[in-house]
Design an enzyme around this catalytic site. Sequence first.
Site, PDB file in Angstrom:
ATOM      1  N   GLU A 165      33.499  57.186  -7.084  1.00  0.00           N
ATOM      2  CA  GLU A 165      32.115  56.837  -6.790  1.00  0.00           C
ATOM      3  C   GLU A 165      31.870  56.821  -5.277  1.00  0.00           C
ATOM      4  O   GLU A 165      30.824  57.258  -4.795  1.00  0.00           O
ATOM      5  CB  GLU A 165      31.789  55.465  -7.400  1.00  0.00           C
ATOM      6  CG  GLU A 165      30.324  55.251  -7.695  1.00  0.00           C
ATOM      7  CD  GLU A 165      30.126  54.079  -8.641  1.00  0.00           C
ATOM      8  OE1 GLU A 165      29.730  54.303  -9.793  1.00  0.00           O
ATOM      9  OE2 GLU A 165      30.370  52.923  -8.235  1.00  0.00           O
TER      10      GLU A 165
ATOM     11  N   GLU B 193      31.589  60.293  -4.203  1.00  0.00           N
ATOM     12  CA  GLU B 193      30.295  60.822  -4.642  1.00  0.00           C
ATOM     13  C   GLU B 193      29.185  60.340  -3.716  1.00  0.00           C
ATOM     14  O   GLU B 193      28.309  61.101  -3.305  1.00  0.00           O
ATOM     15  CB  GLU B 193      30.008  60.375  -6.086  1.00  0.00           C
ATOM     16  CG  GLU B 193      28.695  60.941  -6.637  1.00  0.00           C
ATOM     17  CD  GLU B 193      28.351  60.395  -8.025  1.00  0.00           C
ATOM     18  OE1 GLU B 193      29.147  59.610  -8.586  1.00  0.00           O
ATOM     19  OE2 GLU B 193      27.270  60.749  -8.534  1.00  0.00           O
TER      20      GLU B 193
ATOM     21  N   CYS C  50      28.770  51.712 -13.978  1.00  0.00           N
ATOM     22  CA  CYS C  50      29.885  51.157 -14.766  1.00  0.00           C
ATOM     23  C   CYS C  50      29.430  50.296 -15.923  1.00  0.00           C
ATOM     24  O   CYS C  50      30.238  49.833 -16.705  1.00  0.00           O
ATOM     25  CB  CYS C  50      30.825  50.315 -13.916  1.00  0.00           C
ATOM     26  SG  CYS C  50      30.526  50.342 -12.199  1.00  0.00           S
TER      27      CYS C  50
ATOM     28  N   SER D 252      25.025  57.330 -10.516  1.00  0.00           N
ATOM     29  CA  SER D 252      26.307  57.974 -10.253  1.00  0.00           C
ATOM     30  C   SER D 252      26.763  58.661 -11.535  1.00  0.00           C
ATOM     31  O   SER D 252      26.551  58.148 -12.632  1.00  0.00           O
ATOM     32  CB  SER D 252      27.336  56.923  -9.837  1.00  0.00           C
ATOM     33  OG  SER D 252      28.638  57.411 -10.047  1.00  0.00           O
TER      34      SER D 252
ATOM     35  N   LYS E  12      30.138  48.043 -24.385  1.00  0.00           N
ATOM     36  CA  LYS E  12      31.273  48.961 -24.296  1.00  0.00           C
ATOM     37  C   LYS E  12      31.664  49.477 -25.682  1.00  0.00           C
ATOM     38  O   LYS E  12      32.236  50.546 -25.812  1.00  0.00           O
ATOM     39  CB  LYS E  12      32.443  48.264 -23.606  1.00  0.00           C
ATOM     40  CG  LYS E  12      32.165  47.939 -22.128  1.00  0.00           C
ATOM     41  CD  LYS E  12      32.772  48.968 -21.239  1.00  0.00           C
ATOM     42  CE  LYS E  12      32.495  48.919 -19.749  1.00  0.00           C
ATOM     43  NZ  LYS E  12      31.952  47.801 -19.091  1.00  0.00           N
TER      44      LYS E  12
ATOM     45  N   GLU F  66      29.318  52.272 -25.973  1.00  0.00           N
ATOM     46  CA  GLU F  66      29.663  53.337 -25.032  1.00  0.00           C
ATOM     47  C   GLU F  66      30.829  54.182 -25.548  1.00  0.00           C
ATOM     48  O   GLU F  66      30.810  55.414 -25.456  1.00  0.00           O
ATOM     49  CB  GLU F  66      30.038  52.723 -23.678  1.00  0.00           C
ATOM     50  CG  GLU F  66      30.357  53.746 -22.607  1.00  0.00           C
ATOM     51  CD  GLU F  66      30.926  53.116 -21.346  1.00  0.00           C
ATOM     52  OE1 GLU F  66      31.697  52.139 -21.466  1.00  0.00           O
ATOM     53  OE2 GLU F  66      30.599  53.588 -20.249  1.00  0.00           O
TER      54      GLU F  66
ATOM     55  N   GLU G 279      29.477  61.879 -25.612  1.00  0.00           N
ATOM     56  CA  GLU G 279      30.000  62.454 -24.363  1.00  0.00           C
ATOM     57  C   GLU G 279      31.414  61.967 -24.063  1.00  0.00           C
ATOM     58  O   GLU G 279      32.099  62.554 -23.224  1.00  0.00           O
ATOM     59  CB  GLU G 279      29.135  62.044 -23.155  1.00  0.00           C
ATOM     60  CG  GLU G 279      27.655  62.314 -23.262  1.00  0.00           C
ATOM     61  CD  GLU G 279      26.926  61.164 -23.929  1.00  0.00           C
ATOM     62  OE1 GLU G 279      26.606  61.327 -25.123  1.00  0.00           O
ATOM     63  OE2 GLU G 279      26.690  60.124 -23.317  1.00  0.00           O
TER      64      GLU G 279
ATOM     65  N   CYS H 101      30.049  41.137 -15.191  1.00  0.00           N
ATOM     66  CA  CYS H 101      30.832  41.151 -16.436  1.00  0.00           C
ATOM     67  C   CYS H 101      31.375  39.779 -16.806  1.00  0.00           C
ATOM     68  O   CYS H 101      31.598  39.486 -17.976  1.00  0.00           O
ATOM     69  CB  CYS H 101      31.993  42.113 -16.310  1.00  0.00           C
ATOM     70  SG  CYS H 101      31.470  43.770 -15.870  1.00  0.00           S
TER      71      CYS H 101
END
Lengths: 387, 599
Positions: free
Chosen positions: B284, B287, B311, B331, B370, B373, B378, B527
């Site tokens: 990141e 990037e 994230c 990102s 999560k 996710e 993907e 988190c």
Amino acid sequence: MDTSNLKKVDIIFSKVDNPLQILDKALQKSPDDIINEIIDSGLKGRGGAGFPTGLKWKFTKNEDSDVKYVICNADEGEPGTFKDRQIIEEVPEKIFIGMALAAYCIGAKEAYMYLRGEYNFLKKDIIPKMEWFNNEIKNRGLDVTLYLRSGSGAYICGEESALFESMEGKRGEPRNKPPYPTKAGYNNKPTSINNVETLVFVTMIQHLGVEEFKKLGTKDSRGSKVFSISGDTPIPGIYELELGMKVSDFVREFGDGDTKAVQIGGASGFCVPRKNFENTIIGFEGIPTGGSVMLFNSSRSMYNILHNYLDFFVEESCAQCTPCRAGLQQLLKGIEAIKRREKPASYLNELIKLSQTMKVASKCGLGQSVANPFVSIVENFKEEIIF
Amino acid sequence: MAKALINLKINDIPITVEEGTTILDAAKKLNIKIPTLCDHPDLSVAGNCRVCVVEVKGARYLQAACATPVAEGMEIYTNSQTVRQSRKHVIELLLSEHNADCTSCSRNSKCELQDLAAEYHIFDRVLLDILDPENLIADISSPAIKKDISKCIHCQRCVRTCEELQYVSALAVIGKGAEQHIGTFFDYPLNEVVCTNCGQCVLHCPTGALTERNYVEEVWDAINDPTKHVVVQTAPAVRVAIGEELGFAYGTRVTGKMVTALKRLGFDSVLDTDFTADLTILEEGTELLTRLKRALVDKDPEVKIPMFTSCSPGWIKFMEHLYPEMLGHLSTCKSPQQMFGAVAKTYYAQKKGINSKDMIVVSVMPCTAKKYEAQRPEMRSSGYQDVDYVLTTRELATMIKQAGIDFMSLPESDYDPLMGESSGAGVIFGATGGVMEAALRTAYEIVTGREVPFKNLEITPVRGFDGIKEATIKIEGTKPEWSFLEGVELKVAVAHELANANKLVRAIKEGKLHYHFIEIMTCPGGCLGGGGQPYPVSWEIRQMRAQGIYSEDENLPLRKSHDNPEVMQLYEEYLGQPNSHKAHELLHTHYFPRKKYLN
Ligand SMILES: Cc1cc2nc3c(=O)[nH]c(=O)nc-3n(C[C@H](O)[C@H](O)[C@H](O)COP(=O)(O)O)c2cc1C
Ligand code: SF4
Ligand code: SF4
Ligand code: SF4
Ligand code: SF4
Ligand code: FES
């Protein structure tokens, strides 16, 4: 002593030649003077709760805020009640004057009429009249505008704080009190909310004078009140009567000769059995009412009547608070279970206890008042409920 | 201005409190407990359950202690006969419309309703059972959240959470009277609405009406399948919270014990999401620097600044629904969990000589999003679903209990090698501002060759629980290849809770605010306050967990992601450079616009 204390009155619907003169005359006075007159008149709210109107205005006026609101509660959702509708149809300018005076007194620039959804068909008549009236007050240099808002169609939206929520585009659920509307109402600004009829009385007190108004009624219940009379009566309809009459006088006038009970104050009111007609007064010292009075003769099943009321509430509760949401279903299913012999007659005592909890622990007037019809019907007509 | 003081009495005991204090809080000061259900410190006051009603002398009705401010001279009774009767009635009423089958409920033994039922001795229920059988069918359409309204007490904590904290309003009160219930947009199943799967509603629900989808059995099956090599990764915030479920005080760091417990559960390898947190920083950070170069030097109009972190999967879905036109600002980095899965089933498998198809990757996350996710289409860079099962902190605690492990007395042990090493920078991912701090520690050093100019590497402006935090760092003394950044004031912002994120994104969209880099975490506090963390939650508890996280960072020998030797080894042996072609294949992803109300 006069045996018939029942007196018909014609204040609310009386035609006034040039109603705007009432406004002009009132605007000569200071807001404080008007408020003091209304306090002095003893006028109490006609929407059900009976809060002194003048005090409500005084509290709202005393709040320090740039923005304040006036709201005319025209949600009229009580089954069997249609008096506000008739007032709106017949004497709208008297309501408008009351709204404008309220705004003048408390220092509001916006005054809303919250109209029951089912009355939307009245809008085409009200709106042009309101526009005309807005023009008239502008011409008088009064910085107040009247608006019309359509209700959501839910009974609970007649409860003042649910009404504010609904006006704010939210779900119509009553709020916690305090804060009261006079401090934090619509948009959380100081708000004076009054029933349609209350506002017309304000106008007429200005027109007739405080003393004239005070001649009517009793110490605790000044003036008169518009009643929606229905049920077992040969002459149902809308009547304006002096407050403070005995139920017996009322029954003599409106009953069909066989009246066994009178339900005063609609589904959330009290049921008065024949044995108590003589010693029960209709008014704030006895049984207050938003206007609905229903008569029942001996052909009626009080079980069915109670069942209908509970059905109505089970459907119309906003259901946010536990005592009201679950309590109502318990009361309804409870009397059904007793009827079907699935629960013993003694279970009625559990239900009465439950209704007492609903009265003290519910969040708003709806849940708080279910015990009124429930206990008054169950206790006075126990056999009909059980057998 | 000091607030006025109010004198009152509670159960005849005098007390003086500040104006505006509720009866509930005043009673707390006297150590008088008043039961509550709809009240939650994170949320606005509802006053709808009515279990907290108390008697106020002179008042016609009982008052909700949570919603009623004190007044001068009040005399309050919290335990009078009327109060007791009302409370018992309220609890019994809730049970009468409740599917009170506690033994088959995942909140059994940690349920606020059950606790009250026990406390108030609701043994002989008198009232009728009025549960609507139609409510018995739970919504398990979402891979993350289970909604079972037969366990719902209508407190609306979830509705307030989703609206006030998360600005999502996937849940709403629908209908009135006996029909009233907590529903979604036109009562669509949860997987078809805007729900971000953040699980905050789960964390704030007092009962078993909203819970995570539980995958404990699937994980046991995998562990006990001899043909599978099962690896587990643990997210940064789990180590400072799981102890709470197992007898430790809030926020206690139990990393070593947790690793031992995981080994004893039978995982073949116990690895750390912190490892891929460090990896995320390199990807990141690179990037970001590339985007800055393209924007500042190449003047490329295509490049989107500010860049947002990616994230937090709840945040990603939020953007896909609400700001689809701004997806280019995210990102492209996968979350550390998904980087882990992709690297585990390729690099790790290769190093260990295991066929990826025989690998099972389990994650232990503070997060329910999560779970969702991991199932995104993907997320199959390895050719298989990269992460197979996601457990919350709570689910792992359940497994540890089921295995009969006495967590308290466990020795400590270290993570296994290859993907078990981490720096303090990876650990602080668990707190809001942590990704930003970790990124700055690395990016600044890449650009200048010097450590970021904060004492002890602690970038305090991005720490703490303010909803939106900002910092500006002037870049000076750049290395020649980064000279275009010389003198640039790098402007960064950090937000947690989607409602705060929304404010920030809206202001950026309207051109009112300008930044280079923004960290967003879906959950309050980051988190550590995730939807998969132990019950209960409050800012005090989040604060204690944050202390745990920052002390772990302080105590680690490595503090910067680019110092993580295992990460460097991964680049050398497998990925090449950060943002290389290979890195893009495994570690980066795409986002897809979604509709405003439906999936
Ligand atoms: C369930 C419920 C429904 C109500 N509906 C109405 C209504 O339709 N019209 C009305 O004027 N007041 C209604 N009220 C009373 C209002 O809350 C409020 O007290 C009234 O508008 C105040 O006006 P007043 O002081 O002029 O009576 C309702 C109250 C409750 C609890
Ligand atoms: S008493 Fe009934 S109508 Fe009033 S807030 Fe409670 S549930 Fe809603
Ligand atoms: S929600 Fe609570 S009370 Fe209800 S079944 Fe689950 S554990 Fe029992
Ligand atoms: S998981 Fe998050 S977004 Fe979904 S309903 Fe719950 S609080 Fe709202
Ligand atoms: S789902 Fe949970 S939080 Fe939401 S109203 Fe029901 S019990 Fe309360
Ligand atoms: S906790 Fe006060 S009403 Fe629910």
